[in-house]
Design a protein around this motif. Structure first.
Motif, PDB file in Angstrom:
ATOM      1  N   PRO A  96       0.470 -21.547   1.626  1.00 18.92           N
ATOM      2  CA  PRO A  96       0.925 -20.161   1.753  1.00 18.92           C
ATOM      3  C   PRO A  96       2.148 -19.935   0.867  1.00 18.92           C
ATOM      4  CG  PRO A  96       1.472 -21.432   3.723  1.00 18.92           C
ATOM      5  CD  PRO A  96       0.677 -22.332   2.831  1.00 18.92           C
ATOM      6  N   ASP A  97       2.153 -18.829   0.126  1.00 13.41           N
ATOM      7  CA  ASP A  97       3.271 -18.520  -0.764  1.00 13.41           C
ATOM      8  C   ASP A  97       3.331 -17.016  -0.974  1.00 13.41           C
ATOM      9  OD1 ASP A  97       5.194 -18.254  -2.719  1.00 13.41           O
ATOM     10  OD2 ASP A  97       4.218 -19.570  -4.158  1.00 13.41           O
ATOM     11  N   SER A  98       4.352 -16.393  -0.410  1.00 18.72           N
ATOM     12  CA  SER A  98       4.466 -14.937  -0.490  1.00 18.72           C
ATOM     13  C   SER A  98       4.798 -14.448  -1.894  1.00 18.72           C
ATOM     14  CB  SER A  98       5.513 -14.423   0.509  1.00 18.72           C
ATOM     15  OG  SER A  98       6.755 -15.077   0.355  1.00 18.72           O
ATOM     16  N   SER A  99       5.138 -15.343  -2.809  1.00 20.18           N
ATOM     17  CA  SER A  99       5.411 -14.921  -4.187  1.00 20.18           C
ATOM     18  C   SER A  99       4.153 -14.973  -5.063  1.00 20.18           C
ATOM     19  CB  SER A  99       6.502 -15.793  -4.815  1.00 20.18           C
ATOM     20  OG  SER A  99       6.025 -17.100  -5.073  1.00 20.18           O
ATOM     21  N   ALA A 100       3.044 -15.435  -4.526  1.00 18.97           N
ATOM     22  CA  ALA A 100       1.807 -15.576  -5.303  1.00 18.97           C
ATOM     23  C   ALA A 100       0.968 -14.305  -5.199  1.00 18.97           C
ATOM     24  CB  ALA A 100       1.012 -16.782  -4.814  1.00 18.97           C
ATOM     25  N   VAL A 101       0.838 -13.611  -6.327  1.00 20.57           N
ATOM     26  CA  VAL A 101       0.018 -12.407  -6.418  1.00 20.57           C
ATOM     27  C   VAL A 101      -0.840 -12.552  -7.672  1.00 20.57           C
ATOM     28  CG1 VAL A 101       0.042  -9.896  -6.665  1.00 20.57           C
ATOM     29  CG2 VAL A 101       1.769 -11.018  -5.261  1.00 20.57           C
ATOM     30  N   TYR A 102      -2.109 -12.244  -7.544  1.00 26.33           N
ATOM     31  CA  TYR A 102      -3.045 -12.479  -8.628  1.00 26.33           C
ATOM     32  C   TYR A 102      -3.544 -11.174  -9.225  1.00 26.33           C
ATOM     33  CZ  TYR A 102      -2.752 -17.164  -6.882  1.00 26.33           C
ATOM     34  OH  TYR A 102      -2.268 -18.378  -6.486  1.00 26.33           O
ATOM     35  N   VAL A 103      -3.752 -11.175 -10.523  1.00 28.18           N
ATOM     36  CA  VAL A 103      -4.192  -9.979 -11.235  1.00 28.18           C
ATOM     37  C   VAL A 103      -5.678  -9.726 -11.018  1.00 28.18           C
ATOM     38  CG1 VAL A 103      -4.439  -8.923 -13.513  1.00 28.18           C
ATOM     39  CG2 VAL A 103      -2.393 -10.242 -12.972  1.00 28.18           C
ATOM     40  N   LYS A 129       2.476  -6.917  -4.845  1.00 29.00           N
ATOM     41  CA  LYS A 129       1.335  -6.000  -4.880  1.00 29.00           C
ATOM     42  C   LYS A 129       1.727  -4.676  -5.547  1.00 29.00           C
ATOM     43  CE  LYS A 129      -0.975  -7.801  -0.753  1.00 29.00           C
ATOM     44  NZ  LYS A 129      -2.400  -7.805  -1.044  1.00 29.00           N
ATOM     45  N   ILE A 130       2.930  -4.194  -5.222  1.00 32.37           N
ATOM     46  CA  ILE A 130       3.427  -2.956  -5.824  1.00 32.37           C
ATOM     47  C   ILE A 130       3.603  -3.148  -7.330  1.00 32.37           C
ATOM     48  CG2 ILE A 130       5.440  -1.428  -5.942  1.00 32.37           C
ATOM     49  CD1 ILE A 130       5.710  -1.934  -2.848  1.00 32.37           C
ATOM     50  N   ALA A 131       4.198  -4.269  -7.729  1.00 35.52           N
ATOM     51  CA  ALA A 131       4.415  -4.542  -9.160  1.00 35.52           C
ATOM     52  C   ALA A 131       3.087  -4.587  -9.913  1.00 35.52           C
ATOM     53  CB  ALA A 131       5.183  -5.854  -9.328  1.00 35.52           C
ATOM     54  N   ARG A 132       2.077  -5.168  -9.294  1.00 39.26           N
ATOM     55  CA  ARG A 132       0.762  -5.237  -9.944  1.00 39.26           C
ATOM     56  C   ARG A 132       0.231  -3.824 -10.208  1.00 39.26           C
ATOM     57  NH1 ARG A 132      -2.724  -8.771  -6.663  1.00 39.26           N
ATOM     58  NH2 ARG A 132      -2.659  -7.053  -5.203  1.00 39.26           N
ATOM     59  N   VAL A 133       0.345  -2.943  -9.232  1.00 41.40           N
ATOM     60  CA  VAL A 133      -0.130  -1.564  -9.400  1.00 41.40           C
ATOM     61  C   VAL A 133       0.698  -0.847 -10.463  1.00 41.40           C
ATOM     62  CG1 VAL A 133      -0.254   0.685  -8.263  1.00 41.40           C
ATOM     63  CG2 VAL A 133      -1.154  -1.338  -7.115  1.00 41.40           C
ATOM     64  N   LEU A 134       2.008  -1.025 -10.435  1.00 42.01           N
ATOM     65  CA  LEU A 134       2.865  -0.338 -11.402  1.00 42.01           C
ATOM     66  C   LEU A 134       2.646  -0.852 -12.819  1.00 42.01           C
ATOM     67  CD1 LEU A 134       6.170  -0.014  -9.350  1.00 42.01           C
ATOM     68  CD2 LEU A 134       4.431   1.748  -9.785  1.00 42.01           C
ATOM     69  N   ASP A 135       2.286  -2.126 -12.954  1.00 40.26           N
ATOM     70  CA  ASP A 135       1.975  -2.666 -14.282  1.00 40.26           C
ATOM     71  C   ASP A 135       0.769  -1.966 -14.903  1.00 40.26           C
ATOM     72  OD1 ASP A 135       4.043  -4.476 -14.413  1.00 40.26           O
ATOM     73  OD2 ASP A 135       2.827  -6.204 -13.862  1.00 40.26           O
ATOM     74  N   GLU A 136      -0.162  -1.551 -14.061  1.00 38.99           N
ATOM     75  CA  GLU A 136      -1.386  -0.929 -14.554  1.00 38.99           C
ATOM     76  C   GLU A 136      -1.311   0.591 -14.583  1.00 38.99           C
ATOM     77  OE1 GLU A 136      -4.586  -2.475 -12.219  1.00 38.99           O
ATOM     78  OE2 GLU A 136      -4.198  -4.527 -12.846  1.00 38.99           O
ATOM     79  N   ASN A 137      -0.352   1.168 -13.870  1.00 36.18           N
ATOM     80  CA  ASN A 137      -0.253   2.619 -13.751  1.00 36.18           C
ATOM     81  C   ASN A 137       1.160   3.031 -14.132  1.00 36.18           C
ATOM     82  OD1 ASN A 137      -0.123   5.283 -12.953  1.00 36.18           O
ATOM     83  ND2 ASN A 137      -1.348   4.956 -11.121  1.00 36.18           N
ATOM     84  N   THR A 182      -2.111   0.045  -3.298  1.00 39.53           N
ATOM     85  CA  THR A 182      -1.827  -1.366  -2.997  1.00 39.53           C
ATOM     86  C   THR A 182      -2.562  -1.874  -1.773  1.00 39.53           C
ATOM     87  OG1 THR A 182       0.108  -0.743  -1.672  1.00 39.53           O
ATOM     88  CG2 THR A 182       0.499  -1.310  -3.999  1.00 39.53           C
ATOM     89  N   GLY A 183      -3.070  -0.959  -0.958  1.00 41.68           N
ATOM     90  CA  GLY A 183      -3.683  -1.368   0.297  1.00 41.68           C
ATOM     91  C   GLY A 183      -2.662  -1.581   1.398  1.00 41.68           C
ATOM     92  N   LEU A 184      -1.426  -1.158   1.142  1.00 40.04           N
ATOM     93  CA  LEU A 184      -0.358  -1.275   2.135  1.00 40.04           C
ATOM     94  C   LEU A 184      -0.210   0.047   2.876  1.00 40.04           C
ATOM     95  CD1 LEU A 184       2.308  -3.041  -0.138  1.00 40.04           C
ATOM     96  CD2 LEU A 184       0.818  -4.125   1.557  1.00 40.04           C
ATOM     97  N   THR A 185       0.582   0.035   3.928  1.00 35.27           N
ATOM     98  CA  THR A 185       0.920   1.273   4.613  1.00 35.27           C
ATOM     99  C   THR A 185       2.213   1.827   4.003  1.00 35.27           C
ATOM    100  OG1 THR A 185       2.298   0.185   6.280  1.00 35.27           O
ATOM    101  CG2 THR A 185      -0.079   0.395   6.776  1.00 35.27           C
ATOM    102  N   VAL A 186       2.500   3.088   4.251  1.00 28.46           N
ATOM    103  CA  VAL A 186       3.739   3.689   3.746  1.00 28.46           C
ATOM    104  C   VAL A 186       4.952   2.926   4.278  1.00 28.46           C
ATOM    105  CG1 VAL A 186       5.186   5.773   3.805  1.00 28.46           C
ATOM    106  CG2 VAL A 186       2.751   5.956   3.253  1.00 28.46           C
ATOM    107  N   PRO A 187       5.015   2.591   5.578  1.00 28.79           N
ATOM    108  CA  PRO A 187       6.167   1.813   6.048  1.00 28.79           C
ATOM    109  C   PRO A 187       6.293   0.449   5.354  1.00 28.79           C
ATOM    110  CG  PRO A 187       5.051   2.809   7.923  1.00 28.79           C
ATOM    111  CD  PRO A 187       4.181   3.042   6.710  1.00 28.79           C
ATOM    112  N   GLN A 188       5.178  -0.191   5.046  1.00 29.30           N
ATOM    113  CA  GLN A 188       5.233  -1.476   4.330  1.00 29.30           C
ATOM    114  C   GLN A 188       5.789  -1.289   2.921  1.00 29.30           C
ATOM    115  OE1 GLN A 188       1.094  -2.572   4.854  1.00 29.30           O
ATOM    116  NE2 GLN A 188       1.657  -4.225   6.267  1.00 29.30           N
ATOM    117  N   VAL A 189       5.363  -0.241   2.231  1.00 30.54           N
ATOM    118  CA  VAL A 189       5.881   0.031   0.888  1.00 30.54           C
ATOM    119  C   VAL A 189       7.389   0.285   0.971  1.00 30.54           C
ATOM    120  CG1 VAL A 189       5.870   1.675  -1.040  1.00 30.54           C
ATOM    121  CG2 VAL A 189       3.709   0.873  -0.069  1.00 30.54           C
ATOM    122  N   GLU A 190       7.802   1.081   1.931  1.00 34.00           N
ATOM    123  CA  GLU A 190       9.234   1.379   2.078  1.00 34.00           C
ATOM    124  C   GLU A 190      10.033   0.115   2.376  1.00 34.00           C
ATOM    125  OE1 GLU A 190       8.926   4.425   5.061  1.00 34.00           O
ATOM    126  OE2 GLU A 190       8.768   6.031   3.542  1.00 34.00           O
TER     127      GLU A 190
END
Length: 128
Positions: free
Chosen positions: A26-33, A73-81, A94-102
């Motif tokens: 488990p690694d919370s810093s691992a996000v895949y493209v 997850k947010i960074a991945r979306v912003l990289d593409e948009n 991102t598939g997150l909720t608004v409170p999670q994004v905040e």
């Protein structure tokens, strides 16, 4: 060492083809493209079961921080948009909720402020 070599994530030795031991941690810093289903998991390679155990123990000591994963997850979306996205659209993308994004953005801003203060000795909000 050649471009195709596989090496141990512990001792950095090149591993003979087919002798590697693989695992996931488990690694919370691992996000895949390309495979979002693997987010939050890091794939590791070792030269032995003992070194795989070392890797698992290292990652077990590292806290899994949900907000860190969400920032990725947010960074991945912003990289593409490159258009500005409202928080609700960012949550949807991102598939997150608004409170999670905040919470993720607050977490990232707090980390940046700590880093800035350490580097410059001035609170980030005062320097802008």
């Amino acid at each position: 060492m050649t471009a195709g070599d596989v090496w141990c994530d512990v001792c950095r030795r090149v591993i003979e083809d087919g002798r590697q031991v693989r695992g996931e941690v488990p690694d919370s810093s691992a996000v895949y493209v390309y495979d979002l289903g693997f987010d939050g998991r890091r794939f590791v390679t070792a030269c032995s079961k003992e070194h795989l155990t070392v890797l698992r123990e290292r990652y077990d000591r590292r806290p899994f921080v949900d907000e860190e994963l969400w920032v990725g997850k947010i960074a991945r979306v912003l990289d593409e948009n490159h258009d500005a996205l409202r928080v609700d659209r960012l949550a949807e993308a991102t598939g997150l909720t608004v409170p999670q994004v905040e919470r993720a953005l607050e977490w990232q801003n707090a980390r940046f402020a700590r880093w800035w203060n350490q580097q410059c000795g001035v609170p980030a909000a005062l320097s802008l």
